[in-house]
Design a protein around this motif. Structure first.
Motif, PDB file in Angstrom:
ATOM      1  N   HIS A 505       1.077  -1.113   0.596  1.00  0.00           N
ATOM      2  CA  HIS A 505       0.106   0.020  -0.172  1.00  0.00           C
ATOM      3  C   HIS A 505       1.224   1.083  -0.136  1.00  0.00           C
ATOM      4  O   HIS A 505       1.289   1.285   0.934  1.00  0.00           O
ATOM      5  N   SER A 538      -2.141  -1.877  -3.624  1.00  0.00           N
ATOM      6  CA  SER A 538      -3.849  -1.570  -3.775  1.00  0.00           C
ATOM      7  C   SER A 538      -3.374   0.441  -3.515  1.00  0.00           C
ATOM      8  O   SER A 538      -2.307   0.718  -2.902  1.00  0.00           O
ATOM      9  N   GLU A 539      -4.870   0.653  -3.670  1.00  0.00           N
ATOM     10  CA  GLU A 539      -4.753   2.565  -3.191  1.00  0.00           C
ATOM     11  C   GLU A 539      -3.660   2.668  -4.225  1.00  0.00           C
ATOM     12  O   GLU A 539      -2.777   3.807  -3.721  1.00  0.00           O
ATOM     13  N   SER A 562      -5.916  -3.893  -7.323  1.00  0.00           N
ATOM     14  CA  SER A 562      -6.743  -3.553  -5.798  1.00  0.00           C
ATOM     15  C   SER A 562      -6.894  -1.975  -6.203  1.00  0.00           C
ATOM     16  O   SER A 562      -6.105  -0.664  -5.144  1.00  0.00           O
ATOM     17  N   GLU A 563      -8.062  -0.830  -5.827  1.00  0.00           N
ATOM     18  CA  GLU A 563      -8.736   0.434  -5.522  1.00  0.00           C
ATOM     19  C   GLU A 563      -7.367   1.035  -6.576  1.00  0.00           C
ATOM     20  O   GLU A 563      -6.480   1.849  -6.108  1.00  0.00           O
ATOM     21  N   TYR A 565      -6.503   3.934  -9.736  1.00  0.00           N
ATOM     22  CA  TYR A 565      -7.172   4.937 -10.324  1.00  0.00           C
ATOM     23  C   TYR A 565      -6.152   5.512 -11.230  1.00  0.00           C
ATOM     24  O   TYR A 565      -5.301   4.940 -11.600  1.00  0.00           O
ATOM     25  N   HIS A 587      -9.426  -6.369  -9.384  1.00  0.00           N
ATOM     26  CA  HIS A 587     -10.597  -5.791  -8.239  1.00  0.00           C
ATOM     27  C   HIS A 587     -10.711  -3.514  -8.345  1.00  0.00           C
ATOM     28  O   HIS A 587      -9.718  -3.496  -7.751  1.00  0.00           O
ATOM     29  N   ARG A 588     -11.562  -3.936  -8.150  1.00  0.00           N
ATOM     30  CA  ARG A 588     -12.357  -1.934  -8.297  1.00  0.00           C
ATOM     31  C   ARG A 588     -11.095  -1.412  -8.757  1.00  0.00           C
ATOM     32  O   ARG A 588     -10.774  -0.485  -8.467  1.00  0.00           O
ATOM     33  N   VAL A 589     -10.599  -1.748 -10.400  1.00  0.00           N
ATOM     34  CA  VAL A 589      -9.677  -0.853 -11.142  1.00  0.00           C
ATOM     35  C   VAL A 589     -10.761   0.162 -11.914  1.00  0.00           C
ATOM     36  O   VAL A 589     -11.804   0.046 -12.471  1.00  0.00           O
ATOM     37  N   PHE A 590     -10.692   1.340 -11.100  1.00  0.00           N
ATOM     38  CA  PHE A 590     -11.527   2.449 -12.283  1.00  0.00           C
ATOM     39  C   PHE A 590     -11.054   3.028 -13.202  1.00  0.00           C
ATOM     40  O   PHE A 590     -10.833   4.009 -13.508  1.00  0.00           O
ATOM     41  N   ASN A 611     -15.401  -6.052  -9.840  1.00  0.00           N
ATOM     42  CA  ASN A 611     -16.040  -5.070  -9.052  1.00  0.00           C
ATOM     43  C   ASN A 611     -15.629  -3.694 -10.593  1.00  0.00           C
ATOM     44  O   ASN A 611     -15.297  -2.777  -9.996  1.00  0.00           O
ATOM     45  N   CYS A 612     -15.238  -4.200 -11.417  1.00  0.00           N
ATOM     46  CA  CYS A 612     -14.451  -3.091 -12.353  1.00  0.00           C
ATOM     47  C   CYS A 612     -15.924  -2.419 -13.153  1.00  0.00           C
ATOM     48  O   CYS A 612     -15.846  -2.737 -13.822  1.00  0.00           O
TER      49      CYS A 612
END
Length: 668
Positions: A505, A538-539, A562-563, A565, A587-590, A611-612
């Motif tokens: 992270h 992540s992030e 994950s997460e 941006y 996972h949650r790739v915006f 969750n994309c």
């Protein structure tokens, strides 16, 4: 079985068993292998654990009309663990109950049947996957599965209610429960059916269902069968199996934990200490291959996630543990000295009248989080404990002093409100440290534990220290750690020269993402350990510089994002090649669009997209992938799901490649 070759001896035909249930498709498939195909000599091997019905199935096939009509000469024999070449040929007239155990035995046997292009076949049954792989001809080994619940119930009914009688309605539910408890083993179902046929009360059947093993009339036969498999195991695998027998019935043992426990207990040893995890996994594969251990869950990448020991094997292990004084469960009176001690911490009263043992471990696979009993009052009597696994019980902070008396601890996993690394800095033999805590206090002293192999702490800060002599050559996994980009230098990572798995992270993109301009993000120079095989991020903003740094990792096999941006347009235009990457999880790739070339993932086997929500579709360049085997889509748009199906169809139609597509969505 010979197609046209003559034999000077009258072959012996084994008797036909009673009707088998659940094997019709298996019998049909194997028969096709035997009577079709090329005229060269071929071998079809049936592999599976004891009690699955391999021999019964082989007999059914052997005596089937299709086989009798196709082959001019048939012969049936078995090869025991001990054999000689001369007797092997003489025994072709006899039926014995053992299996083929060694590849050498089959090699001698096969040499007696030269390939004369007559369509001859050899059918082999074995519990050993190594033998099955060795003897395979043009057909892969046929792995015999466990019976499904409905087939188990069908078999149980046929054995209990013979002459076509049906099961009374009041016994249906409990009968189905009994069948399920037999774990898909036909031999066990048949044994239990003999008991149920004498008892026609639902209450009696229910007692049988919850105590299957005590109702098996021919338990000694089962024990002897398992004993023969156990005796054939190499010596270093025997303690590994017995260790697994200490877990509760039906408990799914997490493979990642089990491998670490074996290493901590020194069941797995090697001059090359860096390869201990690989050797442990090989040991488990060998136990699975011997059909004494069953894989119950697999990961998306196909690797083992959980495994179980079936009840009969567990009963054998517990008996063997007592006989060999391997370990002793607490709570039993008159516990002998000088043996390994196992303590399960479960929902029951714990006793403390233990004698100190030669080597000890504590592991608890099940513990109610509501139970507030403090296990540390026992530790004063367990000075030599090596494994302490307490992740499932929330501990108060009265335990730091307990660690002072455990200098031999090699594995520690705890769940606590606050954790200070100073509490464990004296544990010089510690290999694995796993902590779940709301507040982590990191001390540089922890990095002086030179034998550390795995550090798994939920989000702890990693800071630079000045001591140049601190080097952790044994460290293999590190995470979930938070770091500043400025601290991610080559000099820092050189202290972990053999790090293979990193969960990271990055501070700059955590709580104040908006404080960083796009240009600042682009200029960040991110360096990773060079020998990473698995990287989880992540992030973080996904910049071209970041992707370039990841692509430079020559050994990287698994990448989890994950997460994630993006600065500017939410597009991921990928132009780099990840040469060894086998598993990719997003996972949650915006992002809204994702593009990549045909060469971006040349060896990718598994793609997970979760969750994309903004992503429009998976790149169609995956249609040209020769290694892809699984696409898993979780909670994504319909267009993403459709693109995954399209890739599957294209690979099948154009290249004849079959892949699996799993799609799941939460109910709205």
């Amino acid at each position: 079985m010979e197609n046209t070759e003559e034999s000077c001896i009258e072959p012996y035909y084994p008797p036909i068993d009673e009707e088998l249930v659940g094997f019709d498709d298996d019998a049909e498939n194997i028969t096709k292998y035997l009577i079709r195909g090329r005229m060269d000599l071929d071998i079809v091997s049936i592999v599976g654990m004891a009690g699955l019905g391999k021999t019964a199935l082989a007999r059914k096939i052997y005596n089937s009309r299709s086989i009798i009509d196709h082959f001019d000469v048939r012969a049936w024999c078995s090869v025991s663990q001990t054999y000689n070449m001369r007797e092997l040929l003489l025994q072709i007239l006899k039926q014995i109950t053992d299996n083929i155990w060694e590849v050498h035995g089959l090699a001698y046997f096969r040499a007696c049947f030269p390939d004369r292009h007559t369509g001859s076949r050899i059918m082999v049954t074995t519990r050993n996957e190594e033998v099955a792989s060795y003897v395979k001809g043009y057909s892969d080994p046929y792995s015999l599965p466990f019976l499904k619940d409905e087939k188990s119930w069908e078999l149980l009914q046929k054995k209990v209610f013979q002459r076509g009688n049906s099961c009374p309605l009041e016994l249906v539910n409990v009968g189905q429960l009994v069948a399920k408890k037999c774990k898909g083993l036909p031999s066990l179902i048949i044994m239990i059916a003999e008991i149920l046929s004498e008892e026609r009360e639902a209450s009696s059947w229910l007692k049988v269902a919850y105590d299957i093993s005590s109702h098996v009339s021919d338990k000694e036969m089962i024990m002897k069968t398992i004993q023969s498999s156990y005796d054939y195991l190499p010596d270093h695998l025997k303690p590994c199996l017995l260790y697994m027998g200490l877990f509760p019935k039906d408990y799914e043992i997490p493979v990642s934990n089990l491998l670490k426990w074996w290493i901590a207990e020194e069941f797995v040893q090697s001059i090359d200490t860096l390869k201990l995890e690989e050797l442990s996994e090989i040991c488990l594969c060998n136990l699975v291959g011997s059909n004494l251990v069953v894989v119950s869950k697999t990961r998306s990448n196909g690797k083992m996630k959980c495994c179980i020991v079936l009840d009969q094997v567990r009963d054998f292990c517990l008996r063997k543990i007592t006989e060999e004084k391997f370990m002793q469960l607490i709570g039993y009176p008159d516990q002998p000295e000088e043996q390994r001690l196992c303590m399960y911490i479960e929902d029951r009263t714990m006793t403390s009248d233990f004698k100190e043992s030669d080597q000890e471990f504590i592991v608890h696979p099940k513990f109610s989080i509501l139970d507030r009993k403090n296990p540390f009052r026992l530790l004063n009597n367990l000075k030599l404990v090596r494994v302490l696994h307490l992740l499932d019980i929330y501990l108060d902070n009265s335990f730091p002093t307990a660690f002072q008396s455990l200098p031999h601890l090699r594995y520690l996993a705890i769940f606590v409100k606050a954790f200070d690394c100073k509490w464990v800095s004296h544990l010089l033999h510690l290999q694995t440290l796993r902590v779940r805590s709301s507040y982590i206090m990191i001390s540089p002293a922890i990095w002086k534990i030179s034998k550390l192999r795995h550090v798994d702490i939920n989000e702890f800060p990693v800071t630079i220290w000045e001591e140049d002599d601190i080097v952790l050559d044994n460290l293999k996994t590190l995470g979930m750690c938070s770091m500043s980009v400025a601290d991610m230098t080559r000099k820092f990572w050189d202290k972990f020269a053999n790090l293979e798995e990193l969960r990271l992270h990055i501070n700059e993109f955590a709580d104040h993402i908006s404080d960083y301009s796009s240009s600042a993000l682009m200029n960040l120079d991110i360096i990773f350990p060079s020998r990473l095989k698995c990287l989880s991020l992540s992030e973080i903003f996904l910049t071209d510089e970041l992707v370039s740094s990841i692509a430079e990792l020559r050994y990287l096999e698994t990448l989890k994002l994950s997460e994630i941006y993006f600065a500017g347009e939410k597009h991921w235009d990928l132009s780099y090649t990840f040469g060894q990457l086998e598993f990719l999880k997003l996972h949650r790739v915006f992002m809204t669009k994702w593009s990549c070339s045909e060469d971006s993932f040349p060896r990718l086997e598994c793609l997970v997209v979760k969750n994309c929500s903004k992503l429009e579709e998976i790149p169609d360049t995956f249609m040209d992938s020769g290694f892809l085997r699984l696409i898993k889509v979780i909670d994504c748009s319909d267009s993403v799901c459709n693109s995954a199906v399209k890739i599957k169809e294209e690979l099948g139609e154009c290249y004849g490649i079959s892949i699996q597509v799993d799609i799941s969505k939460k109910d709205k």
